[in-house]
Design an enzyme around this catalytic site. Structure first.
Site, mmCIF file in Angstrom:
data_model
loop_
_atom_site.group_PDB
_atom_site.id
_atom_site.type_symbol
_atom_site.label_atom_id
_atom_site.label_comp_id
_atom_site.label_asym_id
_atom_site.label_seq_id
_atom_site.Cartn_x
_atom_site.Cartn_y
_atom_site.Cartn_z
ATOM 1 N N ASP A 55 -2.592 -35.190 46.186
ATOM 2 C CA ASP A 55 -2.281 -35.062 44.759
ATOM 3 C C ASP A 55 -2.723 -36.361 44.096
ATOM 4 O OD1 ASP A 55 0.770 -34.524 42.769
ATOM 5 O OD2 ASP A 55 -1.306 -35.014 42.246
ATOM 6 N N LYS A 69 -4.486 -36.284 34.064
ATOM 7 C CA LYS A 69 -4.444 -37.582 33.376
ATOM 8 C C LYS A 69 -5.830 -38.112 32.980
ATOM 9 C CE LYS A 69 -0.119 -38.637 35.786
ATOM 10 N NZ LYS A 69 0.958 -38.843 34.801
ATOM 11 N N TYR A 73 6.220 -36.830 43.596
ATOM 12 C CA TYR A 73 6.392 -35.877 42.493
ATOM 13 C C TYR A 73 5.071 -35.176 42.271
ATOM 14 C CZ TYR A 73 7.264 -34.174 37.702
ATOM 15 O OH TYR A 73 7.405 -33.395 36.575
HETATM 16 P P1 KE4 Z 1 1.883 -33.281 34.527
HETATM 17 O O1 KE4 Z 1 2.355 -31.857 34.671
HETATM 18 O O2 KE4 Z 1 2.972 -34.192 33.977
HETATM 19 O O3 KE4 Z 1 0.567 -33.419 33.784
HETATM 20 O O4 KE4 Z 1 1.542 -33.814 36.012
HETATM 21 C C1 KE4 Z 1 2.522 -33.741 37.018
HETATM 22 C C2 KE4 Z 1 2.205 -34.765 38.088
HETATM 23 C C3 KE4 Z 1 1.664 -34.338 39.278
HETATM 24 N N1 KE4 Z 1 1.345 -35.217 40.252
HETATM 25 C C4 KE4 Z 1 1.541 -36.552 40.086
HETATM 26 C C5 KE4 Z 1 1.187 -37.486 41.191
HETATM 27 C C6 KE4 Z 1 2.091 -37.040 38.870
HETATM 28 O O5 KE4 Z 1 2.298 -38.369 38.728
HETATM 29 C C7 KE4 Z 1 2.431 -36.133 37.854
HETATM 30 C C8 KE4 Z 1 3.048 -36.574 36.548
HETATM 31 N N2 KE4 Z 1 3.360 -37.956 36.431
HETATM 32 C C9 KE4 Z 1 4.473 -38.279 35.556
HETATM 33 C C10 KE4 Z 1 4.679 -39.793 35.643
HETATM 34 N N3 KE4 Z 1 5.197 -40.180 36.883
HETATM 35 C C11 KE4 Z 1 4.255 -37.813 34.162
HETATM 36 C C12 KE4 Z 1 5.198 -38.401 33.154
HETATM 37 C C13 KE4 Z 1 6.250 -37.408 32.726
HETATM 38 O O6 KE4 Z 1 6.741 -36.610 33.561
HETATM 39 O O7 KE4 Z 1 6.612 -37.461 31.530
#
Ligand code: KE4
Length: 432
Positions: A245, A273, A150
């Site tokens: 990523d 994060k 993701y």
């Molecule tokens: P954000 O747009 O949520 O800040 O980041 C996206 C993203 C990109 N790359 C990786 C490897 C990520 O894990 C994420 C976001 N992680 C999720 C949890 N698996 C955020 C939690 C959510 O979607 O509410």
């Protein structure tokens, strides 16, 4: 396993029910709705250190850590104090500030691939921008991602995505036009031959490969020996870029991320994060010759009102300062190893097939007797058993990610006692 319903969640239920009429699914992000594990989510009142308190006064040991940022523990006093000082000077500038220089320098010094960095406001933004940059730099349109990884919710990356998409079992997403994903090729994680075949079948048209170097969004899946090194060689061989990523793994797997841990340096890296210490942030960075294409230095456009804002920069600077302290990653590895090994041992003793592990402050477990090398393997695990386990742990004051397709996170605030309490709860739940 059975679950007890002794713990009171009336306030959570009231607030969450009201939320249903205000926000889609009652949440600001899908995975928070507990759809895949069932039952109502708890509504947080406050967090501190390794702990959560919900609106009914229940306390939990937290292994989500707001999905990664709280690696020093929630509301760390030094982060809070630094934010108080920063607040006195305003919440947003929309103009250069020395704070961006400070955090940029710390990121550049820490992350092997990063010679220059651009701050944005989320991991999604970072991944969107880095794809645009890959394409701009190579003049090629196609990208390779991996099923179950993701990279945020940008159209071209919502293809066999992990995290909330996997959690909800969504066939990716309506509203994403075919044209947006036509250039997104999908490979199987840990399958180098498959990646090579894609390069062979798409000569001179693949701009790059993007992946989670350690997967957290299909559940916790580690790279097989040689996989990352193989991708490095394949991308060089075919004139494509390699993008890690590290939004989740950055400053968590090691201070320099998975690329430091595994000794494989990509061309570009995305972050988020941890570098915002709990405030909205993202970043992308890499080789100077590539980053120099980003406006206004170069022609590739990307912008953001709140990018580099002083509060997120302040929280990020203080968080990384705390992580620089000697012994940080040894401690995180020690307590997470105790937790992960303990969970697997308890599963074995109570007759539940399970596999999993940890790397530094990131861990995961699947209820299956088979090894898990990729997303397809993860989907074959016993999801219903995971749901029962999750609920049983929640009712015993242990807050795990509400999906099998997420990873677990520890922090510097977690103590041996917290780990022991967690393992006691796991033994109770898995013994039922
Ligand atoms: P954000 O747009 O949520 O800040 O980041 C996206 C993203 C990109 N790359 C990786 C490897 C990520 O894990 C994420 C976001 N992680 C999720 C949890 N698996 C955020 C939690 C959510 O979607 O509410």
């Amino acid at each position: 396993m059975i679950t007890t319903s002794s713990f009171k969640t009336t306030q959570s239920e009231e607030i969450f029910n009201a939320a249903q009429n205000l926000m889609p699914g009652g949440v600001s992000s899908p995975v928070r709705a507990f759809k895949s594990v069932g039952g109502q989510p708890i509504v947080f009142d406050r967090v501190n250190g390794a702990y959560i308190w919900d609106v009914d006064g229940n306390q939990y040991i937290d292994y989500v850590g707001t999905w990664g940022p709280a690696i020093c523990g929630h509301a760390h006093p030094e982060v809070i104090a630094a934010l108080h000082d920063a607040l006195e000077k305003g919440t947003s500038f929309g103009a250069p500030s020395v704070l961006e220089n400070v955090l940029a320098s710390m990121v550049i010094e820490a992350v092997p691939s990063i010679e220059m960095v651009r701050f944005v406001n989320s991991g999604t933004e970072a991944c969107m921008a880095v794809i645009r940059l890959m394409r701009a730099f190579t003049g090629r349109d196609k990208i390779i991602k991996f099923a179950g990884c993701y990279h945020g919710h940008a159209d071209m990356l919502l293809v066999q995505a992990g995290s909330g998409v996997a959690t909800l079992g969504l066939p990716d997403s309506p509203g994403v036009p075919k044209s947006a994903t036509a250039s997104t090729l999908t490979a199987t994680y840990n399958d180098l031959e498959g990646v090579k075949s894609l390069f062979e079948a798409n000569p001179d048209s693949i701009s790059g490969v993007i992946l989670e170097p350690v997967v957290g969004n299909s559940g916790f899946i580690t790279p097989d020996a040689g996989f990352l090194e193989g991708l490095r060689l394949l991308t060089q061989e075919y004139g494509a870029l390699l993008v890690f990523d590290e939004v989740m793994t950055g400053f968590r797997i090691a201070y320099g991320g998975a690329q430091e841990k595994f000794g494989v340096t990509p061309d570009l890296t995305t972050l988020g994060k941890v570098i915002g210490g709990g405030l909205p942030v993202g970043a992308y960075g890499g080789r100077k010759d590539i980053m120099s294409m980003v406006a206004p230095a170069g022609p590739m456009y990307q912008a953001g009102t709140l990018s580099g804002n002083p509060l997120a920069m302040t929280a990020g600077i203080k968080t990384l300062e705390l992580l620089q302290k000697p012994g940080t990653y040894e401690y995180l590895d020690r307590i997470t190893k105790k937790l992960s090994n303990g969970l697997l041992q308890i599963a074995k003793e109570t007759g539940h097939a399970a596999t999993g592990g940890h790397i530094s402050a990131m861990f995961g477990m699947f209820f299956t007797s088979e090894p898990v090398h990729n997303y397809d393997d993860a989907k074959k695990s016993d999801l219903a058993k995971f749901s029962r386990f999750h609920r049983g742990m929640l009712e015993r004051g242990i807050y795990l990610a509400p999906s099998q397709f997420e990873a677990g996170f520890t922090s510097l605030a977690h103590t041996e006692e917290d780990i022991n309490r967690t393992l006691e709860a796991a033994k109770e739940v898995m013994s039922m």
